[in-house]
Design an enzyme around this catalytic site. Sequence first.
Site, PDB file in Angstrom:
ATOM      1  N   SER A  18       0.802  -1.231   0.000  1.00 56.33           N
ATOM      2  CA  SER A  18       0.000   0.000   0.000  1.00 56.33           C
ATOM      3  C   SER A  18       0.836   1.283   0.000  1.00 56.33           C
ATOM      4  CB  SER A  18      -0.970   0.000   1.188  1.00 56.33           C
ATOM      5  OG  SER A  18      -1.942  -0.996   0.977  1.00 56.33           O
ATOM      6  N   LYS A  67     -10.813  -5.050  10.322  1.00 58.79           N
ATOM      7  CA  LYS A  67     -11.822  -4.388   9.488  1.00 58.79           C
ATOM      8  C   LYS A  67     -13.185  -4.261  10.188  1.00 58.79           C
ATOM      9  CE  LYS A  67      -9.831  -5.402   4.964  1.00 58.79           C
ATOM     10  NZ  LYS A  67     -10.027  -6.030   3.641  1.00 58.79           N
ATOM     11  N   ALA A 133     -13.324 -10.765   3.291  1.00 61.57           N
ATOM     12  CA  ALA A 133     -13.171 -10.322   1.904  1.00 61.57           C
ATOM     13  C   ALA A 133     -14.455 -10.571   1.114  1.00 61.57           C
ATOM     14  CB  ALA A 133     -11.998 -11.048   1.249  1.00 61.57           C
ATOM     15  N   ARG A 154     -16.610 -23.386   3.302  1.00 55.00           N
ATOM     16  CA  ARG A 154     -16.323 -24.566   4.105  1.00 55.00           C
ATOM     17  C   ARG A 154     -17.294 -24.637   5.283  1.00 55.00           C
ATOM     18  NH1 ARG A 154     -10.238 -24.472   6.187  1.00 55.00           N
ATOM     19  NH2 ARG A 154     -11.223 -22.802   7.376  1.00 55.00           N
ATOM     20  N   TYR A 220      -3.063 -12.749  -4.424  1.00 56.30           N
ATOM     21  CA  TYR A 220      -2.068 -12.471  -5.469  1.00 56.30           C
ATOM     22  C   TYR A 220      -0.730 -13.052  -5.026  1.00 56.30           C
ATOM     23  CZ  TYR A 220      -1.965  -8.530  -2.240  1.00 56.30           C
ATOM     24  OH  TYR A 220      -1.969  -7.762  -1.100  1.00 56.30           O
TER      25      TYR A 220
HETATM   26  P1  NDP Z   1     -10.997 -14.435   6.529  1.00 56.64           P
HETATM   27  O1  NDP Z   1     -10.042 -15.065   7.475  1.00 56.64           O
HETATM   28  O2  NDP Z   1     -12.013 -13.480   7.039  1.00 56.64           O
HETATM   29  O3  NDP Z   1     -11.820 -15.611   5.763  1.00 56.64           O
HETATM   30  C1  NDP Z   1     -11.149 -16.669   5.190  1.00 56.64           C
HETATM   31  C2  NDP Z   1     -12.102 -17.456   4.304  1.00 56.64           C
HETATM   32  O4  NDP Z   1     -11.350 -18.481   3.647  1.00 56.64           O
HETATM   33  C3  NDP Z   1     -13.230 -18.180   5.054  1.00 56.64           C
HETATM   34  O5  NDP Z   1     -14.362 -18.220   4.237  1.00 56.64           O
HETATM   35  C4  NDP Z   1     -12.632 -19.566   5.281  1.00 56.64           C
HETATM   36  O6  NDP Z   1     -13.627 -20.582   5.440  1.00 56.64           O
HETATM   37  C5  NDP Z   1     -11.923 -19.778   3.967  1.00 56.64           C
HETATM   38  N1  NDP Z   1     -10.828 -20.739   4.020  1.00 56.64           N
HETATM   39  C6  NDP Z   1      -9.689 -20.660   4.735  1.00 56.64           C
HETATM   40  N2  NDP Z   1      -8.904 -21.729   4.489  1.00 56.64           N
HETATM   41  C7  NDP Z   1      -9.575 -22.500   3.595  1.00 56.64           C
HETATM   42  C8  NDP Z   1      -9.284 -23.741   2.946  1.00 56.64           C
HETATM   43  N3  NDP Z   1      -8.136 -24.395   3.161  1.00 56.64           N
HETATM   44  N4  NDP Z   1     -10.200 -24.241   2.086  1.00 56.64           N
HETATM   45  C9  NDP Z   1     -11.354 -23.585   1.848  1.00 56.64           C
HETATM   46  N5  NDP Z   1     -11.686 -22.400   2.424  1.00 56.64           N
HETATM   47  C10 NDP Z   1     -10.800 -21.879   3.290  1.00 56.64           C
HETATM   48  O7  NDP Z   1     -10.082 -13.779   5.398  1.00 56.64           O
HETATM   49  P2  NDP Z   1     -10.534 -12.616   4.389  1.00 56.64           P
HETATM   50  O8  NDP Z   1     -11.894 -12.956   3.909  1.00 56.64           O
HETATM   51  O9  NDP Z   1     -10.325 -11.282   4.988  1.00 56.64           O
HETATM   52  O10 NDP Z   1      -9.464 -12.748   3.208  1.00 56.64           O
HETATM   53  C11 NDP Z   1      -9.539 -13.781   2.239  1.00 56.64           C
HETATM   54  C12 NDP Z   1      -8.450 -13.554   1.207  1.00 56.64           C
HETATM   55  O11 NDP Z   1      -8.718 -12.414   0.405  1.00 56.64           O
HETATM   56  C13 NDP Z   1      -7.083 -13.327   1.858  1.00 56.64           C
HETATM   57  O12 NDP Z   1      -6.171 -14.237   1.310  1.00 56.64           O
HETATM   58  C14 NDP Z   1      -6.744 -11.889   1.525  1.00 56.64           C
HETATM   59  O13 NDP Z   1      -5.359 -11.714   1.294  1.00 56.64           O
HETATM   60  C15 NDP Z   1      -7.541 -11.639   0.251  1.00 56.64           C
HETATM   61  N6  NDP Z   1      -7.913 -10.210   0.074  1.00 56.64           N
HETATM   62  C16 NDP Z   1      -7.472  -9.551  -1.050  1.00 56.64           C
HETATM   63  C17 NDP Z   1      -7.789  -8.220  -1.256  1.00 56.64           C
HETATM   64  C18 NDP Z   1      -7.295  -7.502  -2.484  1.00 56.64           C
HETATM   65  O14 NDP Z   1      -7.334  -6.262  -2.522  1.00 56.64           O
HETATM   66  N7  NDP Z   1      -6.858  -8.209  -3.505  1.00 56.64           N
HETATM   67  C19 NDP Z   1      -8.604  -7.462  -0.290  1.00 56.64           C
HETATM   68  C20 NDP Z   1      -9.039  -8.264   0.843  1.00 56.64           C
HETATM   69  C21 NDP Z   1      -8.686  -9.586   1.006  1.00 56.64           C
HETATM   70  P3  NDP Z   1     -14.306 -20.860   6.872  1.00 56.64           P
HETATM   71  O15 NDP Z   1     -15.319 -19.783   7.085  1.00 56.64           O
HETATM   72  O16 NDP Z   1     -14.902 -22.205   6.715  1.00 56.64           O
HETATM   73  O17 NDP Z   1     -13.182 -20.820   7.887  1.00 56.64           O
END
Ligand code: NDP
Length: 275
Positions: A18, A67, A133, A154, A220
């Site tokens: 950023s 967030k 996200a 999941r 990414y």
């Molecule tokens: P959270 O921790 O809030 O949520 C993670 C999500 O991923 C949940 O739905 C979780 O499922 C799922 N998950 C985790 N591990 C696995 C797995 N092995 N198999 C299947 N599902 C899985 O993270 P965020 O939502 O904040 O972020 C998600 C991704 O998005 C991050 O990698 C982040 O870097 C990226 N991101 C990118 C942005 C951009 O500008 N490009 C902006 C914001 C985020 P469960 O609910 O079952 O645990």
Amino acid sequence: MSALQLALFGSPVARSKSPRIHQAFAEQFGLDIDYRLIEASAEAFPGKLESFRSEGGVGCNITLPLKTLAFEQAAHPSQGATLAQAANTLWWDEKGDCHADNTDGPGLVADLEGSLGFDLAGFRILLLGAGGAAAGVLGALLARKPASVTIANRTLSRASELAQRHQSVGEVNAIAVTDLGDFPGADLVLDATSSGHQGTHPTIPYQALASAKLVYSLNYGAAAAPLGELARLADTQFHDGLGMLVEQAACSFEIWTGKKPATAPVLAQISMESV
Ligand code: NDP
């Protein structure tokens, strides 16, 4: 004139792109900015945020795991932040009141429609993941009038809760990952899970990948690689979330400065640095 005080709060923030993105935006307008990285736990966040503001902070970005807390800090959350129950952008008005927005959704849509040239209207979208996200992008996706958004997670209860919260905005439903085998297919598959950070990709039937027009990971770099490889094997177009990262930053920058930066040269610069 002193530099515009900006910051990113979260944990960890040390490797964030950023500061370089916002510096590149600022240079487009000859603006002097000081964009700092502030490491903060949930406990320390309110105090550090107040110190930043009282020392001249104009606005800030918020990343994991703050967030939701950031949204709760704001007296004036936007509709997008309220739907997401999470904010990635804060700023203060002349009275010192805190405003919040979530630019992840508009950033994703700008990348998909503006940069990549897809029109989401009428699209069937499969959204994998139901964390912060996914919550941040769902409202903005539905605002583009897709035919449907199906959230597969999941933990089904999180997907169901997210779908429920967005019922009034558009056609959205939730399914268990274990039911994806019967999924009829989507035009766009969006990976909003963090599985890439564990070196893997979310469960997704080959057919759903192969029939999609685009597979897009919000991740990414190395975290996008496992899904990128799967999409390549299915011969489906794939993009990672670097464009979204730059676009959501541009939306925040515009909120703070009133100036809309050009994103393409900054994405090109950041992509080069990421290779
Ligand atoms: P959270 O921790 O809030 O949520 C993670 C999500 O991923 C949940 O739905 C979780 O499922 C799922 N998950 C985790 N591990 C696995 C797995 N092995 N198999 C299947 N599902 C899985 O993270 P965020 O939502 O904040 O972020 C998600 C991704 O998005 C991050 O990698 C982040 O870097 C990226 N991101 C990118 C942005 C951009 O500008 N490009 C902006 C914001 C985020 P469960 O609910 O079952 O645990």
